[in-house]
Design a protein around this motif. Structure first.
Motif, PDB file in Angstrom:
ATOM      1  N   PRO A 105      -1.621   8.164  -8.523  1.00  0.00           N
ATOM      2  CA  PRO A 105      -3.014   8.641  -8.448  1.00  0.00           C
ATOM      3  C   PRO A 105      -3.930   7.664  -7.719  1.00  0.00           C
ATOM      4  N   ASN A 106      -3.493   6.392  -7.587  1.00  0.00           N
ATOM      5  CA  ASN A 106      -4.325   5.414  -6.878  1.00  0.00           C
ATOM      6  C   ASN A 106      -3.810   5.117  -5.481  1.00  0.00           C
ATOM      7  N   CYS A 113       0.843  -1.198   0.000  1.00  0.00           N
ATOM      8  CA  CYS A 113       0.000   0.000   0.000  1.00  0.00           C
ATOM      9  C   CYS A 113       0.876   1.245   0.000  1.00  0.00           C
ATOM     10  N   ASP A 129      -3.407   4.705  -1.578  1.00  0.00           N
ATOM     11  CA  ASP A 129      -4.466   4.312  -0.636  1.00  0.00           C
ATOM     12  C   ASP A 129      -4.915   5.486   0.226  1.00  0.00           C
ATOM     13  N   LYS A 139      -4.134   9.932   0.494  1.00  0.00           N
ATOM     14  CA  LYS A 139      -3.402  11.129   0.048  1.00  0.00           C
ATOM     15  C   LYS A 139      -3.563  12.213   1.109  1.00  0.00           C
TER      16      LYS A 139
END
Ligand code: DC
Length: 217
Positions: free
Chosen positions: A128-129, A4, A131, A133
């Motif tokens: 951008p993905n 992750c 888990d 931000k």
């Protein structure tokens, strides 16, 4: 193995690197400081006046959880922290070829372990993905004061006013450049650390990660 990633973006001096380093240790994550990659390129420019990506042998080693940066066999971990390198790194980071050069490298680094990666465009472009931000910020005055204290401890010769003016200029450069400008991803959690102690900010970030990544931690 399923890994992750946590993306932490924000302007310089918001405390990203110190907070990320501490929180990564507490969680057993690898901390990846992407600004250091831009700084190696900036150091080259400061020392040679040239930006020649073909001859750059950039590599990263993690020793006891600490990220060390190399240009060829030369360990540049300390040299890239020089104040004049900050400006050069910011200038280089506006160039599309520099960003393209570093993009895959950053993704590869994040794909190997549970990672906390900090920078300017991690949540928007690099991962951008991610888990989770986080967009970490603080007023320019607060950030200048922190940087001034940090540089003074190392015997720096810059005044608070010079540092504040550089920070404002760098914020402007980083957030108005065409390529991957510094901006908060719509799904990033905003954390303003103005007036916080370091411990308060680190605990907030840690709590956020623990709350979001319950199945990993
Ligand atoms: O975080 P730092 O001050 O070490 O970063 C140095 C410069 O690199 C900064 O001016 C912005 C740039 N940078 C970037 O454009 N994208 C990143 N992911 C990290 C840093």
């Amino acid at each position: 193995m399923q890994v992750c990633s946590v993306a932490i973006d924000g302007p310089s001096g918001a405390g990203k690197s110190t907070i990320s380093r501490t929180v990564s240790k507490r969680l057993g994550f690898v901390y990846i400081d992407t600004g250091a990659l831009y700084r190696v390129i900036g150091l080259r420019v400061v020392e040679t006046g040239l930006m020649d990506l073909d001859t750059l042998k950039l590599s990263i080693e993690f020793t006891n959880g600490e990220q060390r940066m190399f240009d060829g066999t030369r360990d540049v971990t300390e040299a890239i922290r020089r104040h004049e390198v900050s400006k050069a790194a910011s200038d280089c980071s506006a160039l599309p070829e520099v960003r393209a050069f570093l993009l895959q490298l950053q993704r590869d680094l994040a794909g190997k372990n549970n990672a906390l990666m900090d920078g300017r465009d991690i949540g928007t472009v690099v991962l951008p993905n991610a888990d989770l931000k986080i967009f970490l910020t603080a007023t320019p005055e607060c950030r200048a004061q922190r940087r001034f204290e940090e540089l003074s401890q190392k015997g720096g010769v810059f005044t608070y006013e010079q540092i504040l003016s550089d920070i404002k200029q760098r914020d402007f450069n980083d957030s108005t450049r065409k390529e991957a400008p510094l901006k908060r991803a719509p799904d990033a959690v905003l954390l303003d650390t103005t007036g916080n102690t370091f411990d308060e900010s680190a605990s907030l970030v840690e709590a956020l990660i623990r709350e979001r990544l319950t199945d990993v931690l």
